[in-house]
Design a protein around this motif. Sequence first.
Motif, PDB file in Angstrom:
ATOM      1  N   LEU A   1      35.887   8.257  35.011  1.00 38.79           N
ATOM      2  CA  LEU A   1      36.056   8.210  33.552  1.00 38.79           C
ATOM      3  C   LEU A   1      37.520   8.043  33.183  1.00 38.79           C
ATOM      4  N   GLY A   2      38.375   8.523  34.045  1.00 38.80           N
ATOM      5  CA  GLY A   2      39.801   8.387  33.766  1.00 38.80           C
ATOM      6  C   GLY A   2      40.578   9.270  34.692  1.00 38.80           C
ATOM      7  N   GLU A   3      41.872   9.029  34.727  1.00 39.48           N
ATOM      8  CA  GLU A   3      42.663   9.879  35.591  1.00 39.48           C
ATOM      9  C   GLU A   3      44.040  10.124  35.037  1.00 39.48           C
TER      10      GLU A   3
ATOM     11  N   VAL B   1      38.726  12.481  36.397  1.00 40.66           N
ATOM     12  CA  VAL B   1      37.461  12.916  35.834  1.00 40.66           C
ATOM     13  C   VAL B   1      36.423  11.847  36.149  1.00 40.66           C
TER      14      VAL B   1
ATOM     15  N   ALA C   1      30.458  15.776  33.462  1.00 36.94           N
ATOM     16  CA  ALA C   1      31.788  15.274  33.806  1.00 36.94           C
ATOM     17  C   ALA C   1      32.344  16.203  34.877  1.00 36.94           C
TER      18      ALA C   1
ATOM     19  N   ILE D   1      35.026  22.713  25.027  1.00 34.88           N
ATOM     20  CA  ILE D   1      34.241  22.132  26.122  1.00 34.88           C
ATOM     21  C   ILE D   1      33.544  23.241  26.919  1.00 34.88           C
TER      22      ILE D   1
ATOM     23  N   VAL E   1      31.870  20.073  33.817  1.00 38.33           N
ATOM     24  CA  VAL E   1      31.787  20.405  32.388  1.00 38.33           C
ATOM     25  C   VAL E   1      30.811  19.459  31.696  1.00 38.33           C
ATOM     26  N   GLU E   2      30.492  19.793  30.445  1.00 41.34           N
ATOM     27  CA  GLU E   2      29.568  18.939  29.702  1.00 41.34           C
ATOM     28  C   GLU E   2      30.173  17.550  29.519  1.00 41.34           C
ATOM     29  N   TYR E   3      29.326  16.560  29.518  1.00 44.54           N
ATOM     30  CA  TYR E   3      29.757  15.174  29.376  1.00 44.54           C
ATOM     31  C   TYR E   3      29.831  14.827  27.891  1.00 44.54           C
ATOM     32  N   CYS E   4      30.950  14.241  27.480  1.00 45.51           N
ATOM     33  CA  CYS E   4      31.121  13.859  26.073  1.00 45.51           C
ATOM     34  C   CYS E   4      31.126  12.346  25.993  1.00 45.51           C
TER      35      CYS E   4
ATOM     36  N   GLY F   1      34.088  10.007  24.834  1.00 46.55           N
ATOM     37  CA  GLY F   1      35.423  10.121  25.423  1.00 46.55           C
ATOM     38  C   GLY F   1      36.411  10.865  24.532  1.00 46.55           C
ATOM     39  N   SER F   2      37.683  10.555  24.713  1.00 45.71           N
ATOM     40  CA  SER F   2      38.700  11.316  23.979  1.00 45.71           C
ATOM     41  C   SER F   2      38.746  10.889  22.514  1.00 45.71           C
TER      42      SER F   2
ATOM     43  N   ASN G   1      40.992   7.802  21.997  1.00 43.77           N
ATOM     44  CA  ASN G   1      40.395   6.487  22.247  1.00 43.77           C
ATOM     45  C   ASN G   1      39.327   6.153  21.220  1.00 43.77           C
TER      46      ASN G   1
ATOM     47  N   LEU H   1      37.656  15.962  22.990  1.00 46.88           N
ATOM     48  CA  LEU H   1      36.596  15.017  23.359  1.00 46.88           C
ATOM     49  C   LEU H   1      35.572  14.910  22.247  1.00 46.88           C
TER      50      LEU H   1
HETATM   51  O1  ACK Z   1      38.973   8.493  26.379  1.00 44.61           O
HETATM   52  P1  ACK Z   1      38.319   8.692  27.678  1.00 44.61           P
HETATM   53  O2  ACK Z   1      37.275   7.782  28.114  1.00 44.61           O
HETATM   54  O3  ACK Z   1      37.795  10.186  27.710  1.00 44.61           O
HETATM   55  O4  ACK Z   1      39.420   8.887  28.820  1.00 44.61           O
HETATM   56  C1  ACK Z   1      39.635  10.206  29.178  1.00 44.61           C
HETATM   57  C2  ACK Z   1      39.567  10.380  30.681  1.00 44.61           C
HETATM   58  O5  ACK Z   1      38.353  11.014  31.007  1.00 44.61           O
HETATM   59  C3  ACK Z   1      40.715  11.226  31.251  1.00 44.61           C
HETATM   60  O6  ACK Z   1      40.711  12.496  30.694  1.00 44.61           O
HETATM   61  C4  ACK Z   1      37.566  11.150  29.878  1.00 44.61           C
HETATM   62  N1  ACK Z   1      36.927  12.470  29.921  1.00 44.61           N
HETATM   63  C5  ACK Z   1      37.510  13.640  30.270  1.00 44.61           C
HETATM   64  N2  ACK Z   1      36.622  14.632  30.202  1.00 44.61           N
HETATM   65  C6  ACK Z   1      35.449  14.082  29.806  1.00 44.61           C
HETATM   66  C7  ACK Z   1      34.155  14.612  29.525  1.00 44.61           C
HETATM   67  N3  ACK Z   1      33.901  15.924  29.647  1.00 44.61           N
HETATM   68  N4  ACK Z   1      33.209  13.766  29.113  1.00 44.61           N
HETATM   69  C8  ACK Z   1      33.478  12.455  28.971  1.00 44.61           C
HETATM   70  N5  ACK Z   1      34.673  11.890  29.213  1.00 44.61           N
HETATM   71  C9  ACK Z   1      35.645  12.707  29.624  1.00 44.61           C
HETATM   72  C10 ACK Z   1      38.451  10.990  28.670  1.00 44.61           C
END
Ligand code: ACK
Length: 314
Positions: free
Chosen positions: A31-33, A39, A57, A89, A105-108, A111-112, A115, A182
């Motif tokens: 999902l990102g780093e 993540v 996530a 979260i 953790v729960e999936y959102c 994203g952030s 973004n 998120l």
């Molecule tokens: O904006 P994004 O796609 O949402 O990019 C960041 C990336 O990982 C680095 O933090 C995404 N991310 C982090 N935690 C979660 C989560 N719990 N659910 C979905 N996306 C996440 C974040």
Amino acid sequence: PQRSSSPKSHDVEVDVNWEFPRDNLILEDNLGEGEFGQVVRGRAYGLDVEDAYTTVAVKMLKPDASESEYRDLMSELNLLKEVDHPNVIRLLGACTKRDPFYVIVEYCEFGSLKNYLRKCKYRGRRSWEDKQNQHDGSYENETGVVLTIRDLLSFAWQTTRGMEYLSQMKLVHRDLAARNILMTTGKQLKISDFGLSRDVYEADTYLKMSKGRLPVKWMAPESLYAQIYTAKSDIWSFGVVLWEIVTLGANPYPGIPPERLFNLLKTGYRMDRPDDCPDELYAIMQKCWKAKPEDRPSFAALSYILDRMLQFRV
Ligand code: ACK
């Protein structure tokens, strides 16, 4: 900073209440780093529901992470065990029996917040009195989601709700920013990224200077000059988050190199009112950016003001 090629998790006491069997976890896309952590989206079998997969996530370290990043992730895990709020979260489990260490953790799905906002448009309305262009909720047009002032207020309000809860728990976040909030279904926001958080009762003053990158543009002057972090320095950061919300995810202090902020803030310099920003919201930012921490409002006070605006002004 001290580096160790392989932080070991074997010295961690396994918490049976949260330990999740690694074999029941399927890791999918990245999902990102960040610099040291990443993540990954995954599916966890039998986690929330028996005999079914839950999308989750999974936060983990990169192989070259140092002991200090490892401790940050551990500390995040321990704090997450203590918190339970709709705007924070939610921890679902952890795999700590061996490396690599996972925090689930729960999936959102959106994203952030940063973004998300960048993909949206705002139907601008500077004043509450200007009822033109008013409509009840955000909608989609051919270019994407169009947000209303109500959505922006709701994002601000939800952030203060989550932060009010954390400050009641005596937790200082230290890295509150739209990138660390998120967005999930129903436009619900969740405060995330507790890696740098510390319980304010913890005596050791942890010098973040050794960590390299500092979120300078979100930091209160007392954090920048004296490494002092309190609920009031989180309030300063919230002022910057509000600015990010109103500008739909712009980068704060545009065109200003972070190292210049040390002197600029001392001279009383603050960001201008963004275009289309209602005066009431800019007034909140200005209160959050008061030089003296004690002059800044509390999260409870801000959440009350934003709640009133949502109820009576929009
Ligand atoms: O904006 P994004 O796609 O949402 O990019 C960041 C990336 O990982 C680095 O933090 C995404 N991310 C982090 N935690 C979660 C989560 N719990 N659910 C979905 N996306 C996440 C974040």
